[in-house]
Design a protein around this motif. Structure first.
Motif, PDB file in Angstrom:
ATOM      1  N   GLN A 207       0.827  -1.202   0.000  1.00 40.55           N
ATOM      2  CA  GLN A 207       0.000   0.000   0.000  1.00 40.55           C
ATOM      3  C   GLN A 207       0.862   1.254   0.000  1.00 40.55           C
ATOM      4  O   GLN A 207       1.957   1.274   0.564  1.00 40.55           O
ATOM      5  N   ARG A 208       0.319   2.276  -0.613  1.00 39.39           N
ATOM      6  CA  ARG A 208       1.026   3.544  -0.739  1.00 39.39           C
ATOM      7  C   ARG A 208       1.006   4.267   0.598  1.00 39.39           C
ATOM      8  O   ARG A 208      -0.022   4.357   1.254  1.00 39.39           O
ATOM      9  N   SER A 209       2.135   4.797   0.965  1.00 39.62           N
ATOM     10  CA  SER A 209       2.229   5.544   2.208  1.00 39.62           C
ATOM     11  C   SER A 209       1.628   6.922   2.015  1.00 39.62           C
ATOM     12  O   SER A 209       1.734   7.526   0.951  1.00 39.62           O
ATOM     13  N   GLU A 210       1.034   7.446   3.063  1.00 39.19           N
ATOM     14  CA  GLU A 210       0.433   8.781   3.015  1.00 39.19           C
ATOM     15  C   GLU A 210       1.417   9.849   3.459  1.00 39.19           C
ATOM     16  O   GLU A 210       1.027  10.975   3.724  1.00 39.19           O
TER      17      GLU A 210
ATOM     18  N   SER B 205       5.543   8.576  -6.778  1.00 36.00           N
ATOM     19  CA  SER B 205       4.936   7.552  -7.626  1.00 36.00           C
ATOM     20  C   SER B 205       5.416   6.195  -7.137  1.00 36.00           C
ATOM     21  O   SER B 205       6.600   5.939  -7.016  1.00 36.00           O
ATOM     22  N   GLY B 206       4.466   5.341  -6.863  1.00 34.96           N
ATOM     23  CA  GLY B 206       4.805   4.023  -6.332  1.00 34.96           C
ATOM     24  C   GLY B 206       4.440   2.933  -7.305  1.00 34.96           C
ATOM     25  O   GLY B 206       4.145   3.173  -8.476  1.00 34.96           O
TER      26      GLY B 206
ATOM     27  N   THR C 141      -0.373   3.249  -8.027  1.00 34.49           N
ATOM     28  CA  THR C 141      -0.812   4.573  -7.613  1.00 34.49           C
ATOM     29  C   THR C 141      -2.224   4.889  -8.070  1.00 34.49           C
ATOM     30  O   THR C 141      -2.777   5.895  -7.678  1.00 34.49           O
TER      31      THR C 141
ATOM     32  N   ALA D 130      -5.790   1.188  -5.243  1.00 34.51           N
ATOM     33  CA  ALA D 130      -5.838   1.487  -3.815  1.00 34.51           C
ATOM     34  C   ALA D 130      -7.088   0.885  -3.187  1.00 34.51           C
ATOM     35  O   ALA D 130      -7.042   0.357  -2.072  1.00 34.51           O
TER      36      ALA D 130
END
Length: 133
Positions: free
Chosen positions: A23-26, A36-37, A40, A45
């Protein structure tokens, strides 16, 4: 059955750790989030969030099932019930487990009422410690 449930539980745990790490970190922690992961897009998500929720429910369900099986399952034999007696004969009911373990017997106290029994040797007096005068 318990072994199968443990294996399923471990697979759920590994999948849950993997999905959380994807998961993308905030942002926030140490300033290394965002950017950009790997995934994204907004749909990705939502899929990762839904997968995390499903795996969390599976984790809690397998945890509860394992704890219930441990509580109401077959009771293991207590190791203290398997301690053999020190001698071949049965110990009286008043003796505990420590008396059954064996070891050196305690010496009997001399009988002072019988004059034929020799008296115990006197204890030497404690040495005198000089005072610092």
């Amino acid at each position: 059955m318990q072994t199968v449930l443990i294996v399923i539980h471990l697979m759920v745990v590994l999948a849950l750790v993997g999905v959380v790490l994807l998961q993308r970190s905030e942002g926030g922690g140490l300033g290394i989030g965002g950017g950009s992961g790997f995934m994204t897009a907004r749909g990705a998500a939502n899929a990762l969030t839904r997968t995390t929720g499903i795996l969390a429910i599976a984790f809690f369900a397998t945890s509860l099932a394992l704890s219930i099986m441990a509580r109401y399952g077959e009771r293991p034999i207590d190791i203290l019930d398997r301690v053999p007696a020190a001698t071949g004969e049965q110990q009286p009911a008043g003796n505990g487990v420590l008396n059954q373990l064996g070891g050196a017997p305690t010496p009997a106290a001399p009988n002072t009422a019988d004059p034929a029994t020799p008296a115990a040797p006197a204890q030497p007096a404690a040495p005198q410690v000089p005072s610092g005068q």
